[in-house]
Design a protein around this motif. Structure first.
Motif, PDB file in Angstrom:
ATOM      1  N   ASN A 356       3.039 -22.552  19.954  1.00  0.00           N
ATOM      2  CA  ASN A 356       4.310 -22.230  20.594  1.00  0.00           C
ATOM      3  C   ASN A 356       4.526 -23.147  21.801  1.00  0.00           C
ATOM      4  N   GLY A 357       5.734 -23.099  22.341  1.00  0.00           N
ATOM      5  CA  GLY A 357       6.055 -23.840  23.552  1.00  0.00           C
ATOM      6  C   GLY A 357       6.538 -22.912  24.646  1.00  0.00           C
ATOM      7  N   ALA A 358       6.297 -23.280  25.900  1.00  0.00           N
ATOM      8  CA  ALA A 358       6.541 -22.402  27.046  1.00  0.00           C
ATOM      9  C   ALA A 358       8.009 -22.039  27.239  1.00  0.00           C
ATOM     10  N   TYR A 359       8.943 -22.811  26.672  1.00  0.00           N
ATOM     11  CA  TYR A 359      10.355 -22.466  26.767  1.00  0.00           C
ATOM     12  C   TYR A 359      10.831 -21.712  25.525  1.00  0.00           C
ATOM     13  N   CYS A 360       9.894 -21.054  24.869  1.00  0.00           N
ATOM     14  CA  CYS A 360      10.193 -20.173  23.738  1.00  0.00           C
ATOM     15  C   CYS A 360      10.627 -20.942  22.489  1.00  0.00           C
ATOM     16  N   THR A 361       9.742 -21.855  22.080  1.00  0.00           N
ATOM     17  CA  THR A 361       9.857 -22.503  20.779  1.00  0.00           C
ATOM     18  C   THR A 361       8.602 -22.151  19.991  1.00  0.00           C
ATOM     19  N   TYR A 362       8.753 -21.906  18.691  1.00  0.00           N
ATOM     20  CA  TYR A 362       7.652 -21.359  17.891  1.00  0.00           C
ATOM     21  C   TYR A 362       7.645 -21.987  16.501  1.00  0.00           C
ATOM     22  N   PHE A 363       6.428 -22.124  15.923  1.00  0.00           N
ATOM     23  CA  PHE A 363       6.338 -22.563  14.530  1.00  0.00           C
ATOM     24  C   PHE A 363       5.046 -22.050  13.919  1.00  0.00           C
ATOM     25  N   PHE A 364       5.040 -21.961  12.597  1.00  0.00           N
ATOM     26  CA  PHE A 364       3.789 -21.750  11.877  1.00  0.00           C
ATOM     27  C   PHE A 364       3.816 -22.506  10.561  1.00  0.00           C
ATOM     28  N   ILE A 365       2.621 -22.790  10.060  1.00  0.00           N
ATOM     29  CA  ILE A 365       2.406 -23.449   8.773  1.00  0.00           C
ATOM     30  C   ILE A 365       1.545 -22.522   7.941  1.00  0.00           C
ATOM     31  N   ASP A 366       2.000 -22.182   6.751  1.00  0.00           N
ATOM     32  CA  ASP A 366       1.281 -21.242   5.895  1.00  0.00           C
ATOM     33  C   ASP A 366       0.958 -21.909   4.556  1.00  0.00           C
ATOM     34  N   PRO A 367      -0.281 -22.402   4.388  1.00  0.00           N
ATOM     35  CA  PRO A 367      -0.642 -23.040   3.115  1.00  0.00           C
ATOM     36  C   PRO A 367      -0.621 -22.081   1.932  1.00  0.00           C
ATOM     37  N   THR A 368      -0.934 -20.807   2.162  1.00  0.00           N
ATOM     38  CA  THR A 368      -0.965 -19.841   1.062  1.00  0.00           C
ATOM     39  C   THR A 368       0.415 -19.661   0.451  1.00  0.00           C
ATOM     40  N   GLU A 369       1.412 -19.515   1.284  1.00  0.00           N
ATOM     41  CA  GLU A 369       2.781 -19.319   0.806  1.00  0.00           C
ATOM     42  C   GLU A 369       3.551 -20.637   0.663  1.00  0.00           C
ATOM     43  N   ASN A 370       2.884 -21.762   0.976  1.00  0.00           N
ATOM     44  CA  ASN A 370       3.537 -23.077   0.916  1.00  0.00           C
ATOM     45  C   ASN A 370       4.838 -23.045   1.715  1.00  0.00           C
ATOM     46  N   MET A 371       4.695 -22.695   3.005  1.00  0.00           N
ATOM     47  CA  MET A 371       5.874 -22.403   3.816  1.00  0.00           C
ATOM     48  C   MET A 371       5.639 -22.830   5.267  1.00  0.00           C
ATOM     49  N   VAL A 372       6.710 -23.291   5.900  1.00  0.00           N
ATOM     50  CA  VAL A 372       6.705 -23.548   7.340  1.00  0.00           C
ATOM     51  C   VAL A 372       7.928 -22.860   7.934  1.00  0.00           C
ATOM     52  N   SER A 373       7.786 -22.393   9.184  1.00  0.00           N
ATOM     53  CA  SER A 373       8.877 -21.658   9.812  1.00  0.00           C
ATOM     54  C   SER A 373       8.984 -22.058  11.278  1.00  0.00           C
ATOM     55  N   PHE A 374      10.234 -22.070  11.790  1.00  0.00           N
ATOM     56  CA  PHE A 374      10.510 -22.494  13.160  1.00  0.00           C
ATOM     57  C   PHE A 374      11.561 -21.585  13.776  1.00  0.00           C
ATOM     58  N   LEU A 375      11.370 -21.268  15.039  1.00  0.00           N
ATOM     59  CA  LEU A 375      12.373 -20.553  15.815  1.00  0.00           C
ATOM     60  C   LEU A 375      12.400 -21.200  17.191  1.00  0.00           C
ATOM     61  N   MET A 376      13.573 -21.672  17.610  1.00  0.00           N
ATOM     62  CA  MET A 376      13.673 -22.389  18.875  1.00  0.00           C
ATOM     63  C   MET A 376      14.827 -21.864  19.711  1.00  0.00           C
ATOM     64  N   THR A 377      14.516 -21.595  20.976  1.00  0.00           N
ATOM     65  CA  THR A 377      15.525 -21.309  21.982  1.00  0.00           C
ATOM     66  C   THR A 377      15.060 -22.011  23.250  1.00  0.00           C
ATOM     67  N   GLN A 378      15.727 -21.778  24.385  1.00  0.00           N
ATOM     68  CA  GLN A 378      15.303 -22.371  25.654  1.00  0.00           C
ATOM     69  C   GLN A 378      15.402 -21.306  26.734  1.00  0.00           C
ATOM     70  N   ASN A 379      14.253 -20.696  27.002  1.00  0.00           N
ATOM     71  CA  ASN A 379      14.161 -19.655  28.021  1.00  0.00           C
ATOM     72  C   ASN A 379      12.936 -19.948  28.877  1.00  0.00           C
ATOM     73  N   SER A 380      13.130 -20.054  30.170  1.00  0.00           N
ATOM     74  CA  SER A 380      12.040 -20.457  31.061  1.00  0.00           C
ATOM     75  C   SER A 380      10.965 -19.393  31.217  1.00  0.00           C
ATOM     76  N   GLN A 381      11.272 -18.146  30.848  1.00  0.00           N
ATOM     77  CA  GLN A 381      10.271 -17.075  30.949  1.00  0.00           C
ATOM     78  C   GLN A 381       9.648 -16.840  29.564  1.00  0.00           C
ATOM     79  N   TYR A 382       8.497 -17.461  29.358  1.00  0.00           N
ATOM     80  CA  TYR A 382       7.865 -17.427  28.038  1.00  0.00           C
ATOM     81  C   TYR A 382       7.445 -16.013  27.648  1.00  0.00           C
ATOM     82  N   THR A 383       7.570 -15.745  26.356  1.00  0.00           N
ATOM     83  CA  THR A 383       7.036 -14.525  25.763  1.00  0.00           C
ATOM     84  C   THR A 383       6.593 -14.831  24.339  1.00  0.00           C
TER      85      THR A 383
END
Length: 400
Positions: A356-383
């Motif tokens: 993940n990234g501190a400004y709330c960007t996220y990704f994962f790679i899943d070899p089992t499901e042959n899938m990648v996923s991304f969610l991106m925003t820009q928020n200075s308070q990471y969660t």
């Protein structure tokens, strides 16, 4: 016997066919839409870009909300985000490309290449900071340890005096280049003994500096020539052009009253000279998906092999077994790992890797499901909340 063999093969084929038929339900993905739209309407985030590739095809891509709540600019799929620590996996891949060229062993001491890391000291009490009592490091830090965050460094994100000292040395002081920032990191005593704990750290900056030493090129130039340009990641880099800056998502956060606001200090998009491995890159969801899909594809993209599948296999093994970490998770070289779904209590697949990234960007790679996923925003308070929500919403949409 022949009939039995054919029967067994038929069962095996049927099972593999069922596995291959796992797909994303567009109807169920509407729950993802509803969640993000709710977060936007409730003033939690300004907007977002969500992207999923499955089985080599784009399965989902949507832009939600606004890229700038003051200008009321609608979010677009090609918006550019400051991806912060999602720089770390790219820096790790860059260094591992040179590992494959035989430039070093992962067991090599870092001091062999950067002498400032000789004779490191470890604080007896991190609360005392850099001037506290220290003891000698029991072992030399290795390249593997800097990639797995087990070398004993910190990131300067915590509240101990040692973290405050790191934050001051790395981010509050001006640095001309990554060499300068790495030397500053070496000047602060370690928070723990090398190899005895996992502690999130700025050590990927060392990886970036090692790339410079092994390749003889500035880190940004190496990335551009060896990884970003060949992959076609045209919107990824440490500085933006005038055209790219127009697509940059504004940084948002919360006022003291908890209201979503556009932050007064925006991310610097040009004139950057510290090409770090910890953070610093700008990118789009689509650009980053190319990097992720290359890894999912065994290190190959459009006929060019960037990493061996065996190297990716090594990078996605759990390198911190026995050390304290989040339940259900492990850490490889440059990536977090899902190692036990039951312990994590979250939908996913064993072997999924991510960051993940501190400004709330996220990704994962899943070899089992042959899938990648991304969610991106820009928020200075990471969660981590939105990263977990992405997983929940994406995986619940998988059907046979």
């Amino acid at each position: 016997m022949k009939k039995l063999t054919l029967f067994i093969l038929s069962i095996a084929f049927s099972a593999s066919t069922l596995l291959a038929q796992n797909q994303l339900s567009q109807e169920r993905l509407e729950r993802y839409d509803n969640f993000l739209e709710s977060e936007i309407s409730n003033g939690k985030i300004p907007g977002a870009v969500a992207l999923i590739y499955k089985d080599g095809e784009k399965a989902y891509e949507k832009a939600f909300g606004l890229s700038d709540i003051e200008a009321k600019t609608p979010m677009q799929n090609d918006q550019i985000f400051y991806i912060q620590s999602m720089t770390k996996p790219i820096a790790t891949v860059a260094l591992m490309m040179l590992y494959e060229e035989g430039k070093f062993f992962l067991t090599d001491p870092v001091e062999n290449y950067i002498p400032e890391f000789k004779n490191l000291r470890v604080l007896q009490n991190p609360e005392d900071g850099k001037n506290g009592e220290t003891e000698p490091a029991k072992q030399k830090i290795t390249i593997a340890q800097i990639l797995s965050h087990t070398a004993g460094f910190s990131h300067g994100l915590g509240s101990t005096q040692q973290e405050i000292d790191v934050r001051e040395a790395l981010y509050a002081q001006p640095h001309a280049n990554i060499e300068s920032r790495v030397k500053a990191l070496a000047s602060i005593p370690l928070i723990g003994q090398p190899g005895e704990q996992w502690h999130y750290s700025a050590s990927p900056d060392i990886a970036a500096r090692l790339v410079e030493i092994f390749s003889g090129q500035p880190f940004d130039q190496f990335l551009k020539e060896r990884l970003l340009d060949p992959l076609g990641m045209k919107d990824t880099g440490y500085n933006l052009s005038d055209e790219q800056e127009k697509r940059m998502v504004a940084l948002h956060g919360y006022s003291k009253e908890g209201k979503l606001i556009k932050m007064p200090n925006q991310t610097k998009t040009s004139g950057n000279t510290v090409f770090g491995g910890t953070h610093g890159l700008f990118s789009t969801a689509q650009d980053y998906s190319i990097f992720a899909r290359m890894l999912l594809n065994g290190g190959e993209w459009n006929g060019k092999q960037y990493l061996s599948p065996k190297t990716i296999e090594l990078m996605t093994q759990n390198h911190i077994e026995g050390l304290s970490y989040n339940p259900g998770y492990g850490f490889g070289l440059g990536f977090g790992l899902m190692v036990d779904l039951a312990d994590a209590d979250l939908l996913g697949s064993k072997g999924q890797y991510f960051w993940n990234g501190a400004y709330c960007t996220y990704f994962f790679i899943d070899p089992t499901e042959n899938m990648v996923s991304f969610l991106m925003t820009q928020n200075s308070q990471y969660t981590s909340y939105y990263g977990d929500k992405m997983r929940q919403m994406v995986y619940q949409a998988i059907i046979e």
